[in-house]
Design a protein around this motif. Sequence first.
Motif, PDB file in Angstrom:
ATOM      1  N   LEU A 391       0.835  -1.207   0.000  1.00 25.95           N
ATOM      2  CA  LEU A 391       0.000   0.000   0.000  1.00 25.95           C
ATOM      3  C   LEU A 391       0.868   1.254   0.000  1.00 25.95           C
ATOM      4  N   ASP A 392       1.952   1.207   0.816  1.00 25.84           N
ATOM      5  CA  ASP A 392       2.827   2.377   0.859  1.00 25.84           C
ATOM      6  C   ASP A 392       3.447   2.649  -0.505  1.00 25.84           C
ATOM      7  N   ALA A 393       3.689   1.572  -1.264  1.00 26.15           N
ATOM      8  CA  ALA A 393       4.300   1.744  -2.576  1.00 26.15           C
ATOM      9  C   ALA A 393       3.291   2.184  -3.628  1.00 26.15           C
ATOM     10  N   HIS A 394       2.005   2.069  -3.329  1.00 25.64           N
ATOM     11  CA  HIS A 394       0.970   2.454  -4.296  1.00 25.64           C
ATOM     12  C   HIS A 394      -0.046   3.398  -3.674  1.00 25.64           C
ATOM     13  N   PRO A 395       0.363   4.621  -3.361  1.00 30.02           N
ATOM     14  CA  PRO A 395      -0.630   5.574  -2.862  1.00 30.02           C
ATOM     15  C   PRO A 395      -1.675   5.811  -3.941  1.00 30.02           C
TER      16      PRO A 395
END
Lengths: 430, 489
Positions: A391-395
Amino acid sequence: MTPQQEAAAVVDAVLADLPRNRGVVVDSPPGAGKSTLVVRAAGHIAETGEPLMIVAQTNEQVDDLVERLATEHPDLTVGRLSASGYVTPGRVLALPNVSVAGKLPDLGDPAVVIATADKWAWIGDRTWPWAIVDEAYQMRSDKLLRIASLFERSLFVGDPGQLDPFSIVDGERWAGLSWDPVQSAVSVLLRHNPDLPVHRLPVSWRLPASAAPVVSEAFYPFTGFRAGTEHGDRSLELTVNGMRTSYDRALEEAAASGWALYELPSRHTVRTDAEAVQAVAVLAVRLLQRAPVAHSERGSHRVTADRIAIGAAHRDQVAAIRAAGVPEEITVDTANRLQGREYDVTIVLHPLSGRRDATAFHLESGRLCVLASRHRHACVVVARAGIPELLDAHPSAEPVQLGVPVKFPDGWEANQAVLAHLSKHRVAAH
Amino acid sequence: MSALTALAQLRAIRDGIAQPITTVRHCHLAPHPMVFIPLRLAGEAAAPMGAMVGTDPGHPRLLVVPQPRNRDLRFAFTAELAEVVLPYIEGFGKTTETIEKKGGEPYERCLDAPQILVPNPQAVTFVGLLGRSTRFRRVDGPYPVHPSVPLLGRWLTYFADRSQHPGSSLLLTATEALGAHWATGQSGLEDANLAALLGWIDPPEGMTGPGAAEEAEDPLLWPPAGPATDPGFDNEVLGPAVRAYEEAPTERAVERVAQALRTQLEPTWRLMWRSVELLRALPEGARVKDRWDVDRGSFTRFLERVTEGGPPQARRDGAVGAAARLAGLERARASYDVQRAYDDPLVMAEYRLTGEAFAGTVTAADPEHTEGEGRSRKLRPLITVRTEDQVRLTPGATVGSPDRRGHAAEIVEVVDGEVTLKITKGMGRGRTPSPGSVPEPGERVTYTSLTDDFQSSAALPDPELTPWTHGGPPQEYVPSDEDAQEEWS
């Protein structure tokens, strides 16, 4: 006020608003008594002697409504319109006050006629003074456009937190238009008629005290609700002892706390991740072997296979789980088709498990909301490690469209909130 | 991305050359398509700078706007473009055929339709915007334009709208058409560069795909395919040329701008025709013709609307129009997906991987099997298929087969790689199945739950009867001088 009083006050306000407005909208969080409200309002309208049409979205929803309505109002005549190819289930055939037909004249003249929105779109030559549109947030606005001329006044009931309607084609062309055909019926209705009263059911009778705050905070951040029961009111007991395997420990965690995260090692996989599918199937089988008994405000009963559901994001995952040897009576289905359903225990394959990207489809908050809010007692989530990092890598980077009202909750944030809670109930696969 | 496309991409990296992901061509390719490469002024959405257009690879027509900030020059450009494009389009209206419709009036359909090829999706957006900025212009009143300008605007709008229609080939982009048939070893973003994409698919003699693609990143060797131009070119070549025209609007100054743009457009012009050659070399899929027939029908209807002098397309879809268009698009999408799979075993393989299709050999057949008694007795031949595929279809599912048109069956049972099917359609009207309609033992067959069997959607209300839930009836359209105004202009 007790939860009962609070909910009753809202229902009374809805019924009082009905004759005063062209449309009334009722937002209902998961298990907040939406069907009860529909049945109650139907009875209320039928008492006036005026005919009523009810619109639902799927055949199952129609059958459920027919059954509840006909059972709770035995002197009411109910007509069920159906498309060709529909096979009337036994539970509907057995009801004496229900008639089923493909055409309106063949129904006789029942007080209430129920059909799916698709079926209603073909009925053109009559106007009803009253309508109830059930699961209105699931309904696409182009479907409402086809049937809106059939009624004069309508009650729209639905759950704003569930999956938005979707289209297989890109609807960007219409983004920002007040009549955007891929938006839900309620958003289009309210944009054109902002003065219509909107009520909210405040209590979830389905979700246990362990789940209501989690679901409420993650998916209904500004329109919270509470559970109708207290922490001690419900419990899940596994009557057969386990063997301390990770499956057993996950089930015990879920029975004790209402939640469990069965976590597989981090890995990028194809959608039908064989290990995750296997874990889901074994958990389901193991759960039955542990002979669970559910204690609640309604008494105690054995949790049988038909009270268990398995949910996943994609149809091929559903097929793979089914093929992995899950007992026939356990419901296995996608989030879309589990909407509006209720079970004692659910096992969920996390939509982001094993993925290397987080698309808008997988981030849609409604998908996770449906999967995490079907249970009365406990929910076991199966996922690969590393989803918070994913999730952090795909805001969320969806383009902002002009004229489109901002929607809450944000799928990204809701996913993080649920994972943060689940991390307290983590059981690592051995 | 599907598993097979991912595999093809990995292979492309290993072998240094793009890999085919289809066995046939899934788009129609006209014998004489019109290639159109527009360029626009940097920083403007729809200000044309120049274009190369034509149907003959050897004779491109170069059109330029020597000062794109001058609106008169822009509309002069549009009028010049109309001189090229409108005769090409209208030429197809001359020969028509009569189509007999079951239970309806027979109607006329053009024998062939125009096809416009642009380099990339951004060019389609530009076509749409150019259409929008010209279709409402008036031939009288303030700022009049040549009558061909609003007419071209309506056609450009039509082509841009139609290109959103899945399976339509009236307006194609080279990058998307090539990308639908080959997988490269680069990202989707890089595939949007036509020169890089072609470098992977068809590298020059002695070069690998990645090498050619790297070379394509140099804007001096391979100028961008538009509509945006290279900023370096803008600053160093185009800017001074436009300024020179501003100072002295002579023939020579125009020629200087034209020369500059020619250097940017000619390489792309060659790439476009190379793309056409590559696509033409692929055999055409069996159902491509059906989709082109639909395109021809749509083209004919719009041509009639233009000839009858109907109003220009509205800037926004009304409530009913939007719902109607959505229904049409969804239907086209679903049917395109099915047709592609039926036409192409490599596309079908994707569905076999997800369990929505299976292929195998017939091991047993009972062609005379019947169901029911007396008058309701129906012919329902049974066959058993042995397959290695993972079948995820459940009993009762309706399946179709690419091997036989009009053939339909129902899954009866799936046990250990043996699928029993009951054939329900496509056996003729006799008491026994017509010859060849029931697969025989030993035959290789493919079945899938994808079927081109759609329920048409229910009618929409007339726009004048738009209900209160959707804002009520819209105001009637009255053409005015303000039509061409944009809220933001």
